[in-house]
Design an enzyme around this catalytic site. Structure first.
Site: not given
Ligand SMILES: NC(=O)c1ccc[n+]([C@@H]2O[C@H](COP(=O)([O-])OP(=O)(O)OC[C@H]3O[C@@H](n4cnc5c(N)ncnc54)[C@H](O)[C@@H]3O)[C@@H](O)[C@H]2O)c1
Ligand SMILES: NC(=O)c1ccc[n+]([C@@H]2O[C@H](COP(=O)([O-])OP(=O)(O)OC[C@H]3O[C@@H](n4cnc5c(N)ncnc54)[C@H](O)[C@@H]3O)[C@@H](O)[C@H]2O)c1
Lengths: 320, 320
Positions: B124, B148, B152
């Protein structure tokens, strides 16, 4: 003032203990208690008046830090580590000692509410790597190319985060290559940097495995110890947004080292250095950065050596 | 080709599943099996022919990843995470999900000899922080100012080290702020960035809590999904000395977002955006860097959006 030192039986640990006892105080407060932690019982230092607790234990064991933290130390020097060659050979050992033990230390402080405790950790120039610029600064990325450096970089991030959250008052000093180490050559790739000065000054032969063009970023043991002491004295709020930075080493080439050797001990001393290029050692040490602006450390009052000549003179004075 | 996706029920996870099934192949190989992992059972995607295993489990539980890794997947998308606000509220939870689970995944691959498995993790822009330069590049330090981001950044270092050692073939993509997210505003500090476009385009009101001067580094969901797919296709030896880098977002100001809104939907759409400055949100998002050269990603063939207008047009096409 109660100070805990992990890795207290090591090279820097023993020198730090000696210096702290000689000073008698740290950050303006009288030192009343030292807790020295290492795998084997650290040697008993000479002192009268200061309580010294020596603990022989493995800090990676569950609860291994409990005894050291129970009394709520004012300052913790976290120097225990497995060095680069060992961490590269044994990933699991390196992770446990260099990272998990740091995390356990942070969690131990957190659990006991030691928010004011100043935690000083030694990190390393080995945390740098990758496509580095000619001159590095405080915002140059850590892209370590060895597991030791990766574990140190991860510990830095964790110490910074716990400090930012107010759970402990951490500060991490990235150490340059230390010259002149006392003793004998060892397995470290940088061993020659001390050896090509120390051995000839002792009338002995030494081997130089690298090109005389090679530049290194170095600091004397005396300045490193002074930096560790200063590291516990800097106020936390002066440290800014990141608690880790490079100490102000100096950049010296092997050619400059040999020229300084000639100045203080003549041509016959320089003649004691045999040049036997070693591709493996050259490859490792030429990957280490040698030029840094160290603005953050300087602004915080950390001081390096004035010159290579001063480092050599201090070594000769120490011998005398 | 067997692909495991952690966090498969999340926003990006579901879009990735849909896209992978639409493509039918990854890196030139037919997709035969998808294993979708999340806390609750991920929804069953529409497919014929591809075997889909859905696992409802907590990847932080001991052995939680065993079932997913047992069959030796070719590619793992590690998207499970707790996002910034949750990781800031609960340090222990953030460490467990965002760091320990990454480590367990790496150890799981190591233990099973999955050296060829391509592990793609999403990092991120929140990993950046501190005294940043005006324009960031691939060698700008990560000095995260939130837990966070720290978690990461630590995961990046670990994935790089395991990859360097040849234990897995990792690649980490640092994601820009994603706009335009579908759905409703949420608690994320960046929620407004989607909201001030999405709501007016849907004929609804939105609140802009920041100055129109604010610049952000953004990428559309479509380009992020393409980057995740490309991330599994890049050969490991092209990645160079560090396995994590910023994706090629584009820099846009809030003023530009509102001007683009005017171009596609007229003054009445812009009039649906109420300006209600919020100091808390402004403080958070103004700390995020907005200008990057993303040389490494571009050289590796990652592509960003052509313009803000393209992002908005794609959103309108998706709605139509
Ligand atoms: N701009 C950014 O910095 C940015 C933006 C979006 C996403 N991201 C990263 O991309 C990834 C996906 O993001 P997203 O927007 O789809 O997030 P999201 O929160 O929609 O999805 C994350 C999923 O992980 C699951 N999860 C959390 N803890 C868990 C555990 N212990 N066991 C199993 N599943 C678990 C949650 O239930 C959720 O469905 C993440 O790693 C996020 O950090 C970064
Ligand atoms: N230039 C550099 O990068 C550089 C140079 C010197 C030191 N350092 C760092 O400074 C610190 C001290 O270095 P040093 O030269 O004194 O090293 P050293 O090896 O002499 O001392 C380290 C000590 O830690 C102890 N230790 C290791 N594992 C332990 C465990 N599990 N439990 C308890 N004790 C344990 C060892 O027994 C040893 O006495 C280290 O953290 C090292 O990484 C960095």
């Amino acid at each position: 003032m109660h100070i805990v030192i992990t890795g207290a039986a090591g090279f820097l640990g023993q020198q730090l203990v000696e210096r702290l006892l000689a000073e008698g105080e740290l950050n303006g407060q009288t030192i009343r208690h030292l807790t020295l932690v290492d795998m084997a019982e650290p040697p008993m230092p000479a002192t009268d008046g200061v309580e010294v607790t020596r603990l022989a234990l493995d800090i990676t064991e569950p609860g291994g830090l409990d005894a050291a933290l129970a009394a709520g130390p004012d300052v913790i020097y976290h120097l225990a580590a497995v060095v680069s060659a060992a961490a590269e050979t044994d990933l699991e050992l390196g992770m446990r000692v260099n990272f998990d033990a740091t995390r356990a230390l942070l969690e131990g402080c957190h659990a006991r509410g030691l928010a004011e405790t100043r935690l000083v950790m030694a990190s390393s120039v080995a945390a740098y790597g990758g496509e580095l610029p000619e001159v590095l600064d405080d915002m140059t990325a850590l892209q370590p190319q060895n597991s030791y450096g990766a574990q140190k970089a991860m510990s830095e991030l964790l110490i910074n985060d716990y400090s930012r959250r107010g759970l402990v008052d951490g500060r991490v000093l990235r150490l340059p290559t230390i010259i002149i180490r006392p003793g004998r050559p060892n397995a470290a790739a940088s061993s020659f940097a001390s050896s090509i000065l120390r051995e000839p000054l002792n009338g002995e032969e030494a081997v130089c495995p690298v090109s005389t063009d090679l530049a290194m970023f170095v600091m004397s043991p005396e300045k490193v110890i002074e930096a560790l002491i200063h590291g516990a004295e800097v106020p936390g709020d002066a440290l800014g947004p990141f608690r880790a930075f490079m100490l102000p080493g100096i950049t010296v080439t092997v050619a400059e080292m040999l020229e300084t050797l000639r100045q203080v001990a003549g041509d016959e001393a320089v003649a004691r250095v045999r040049h036997e290029p070693d591709a493996r050692i050259s490859a490792i040490v030429s990957g280490w950065p040698s030029r840094f602006t160290t603005r953050r450390a300087r602004e915080l009052g950390f001081r390096g050596d004035g010159s290579l000549r001063e480092i050599v003179d201090a070594f000769l004075n120490g011998k005398a």
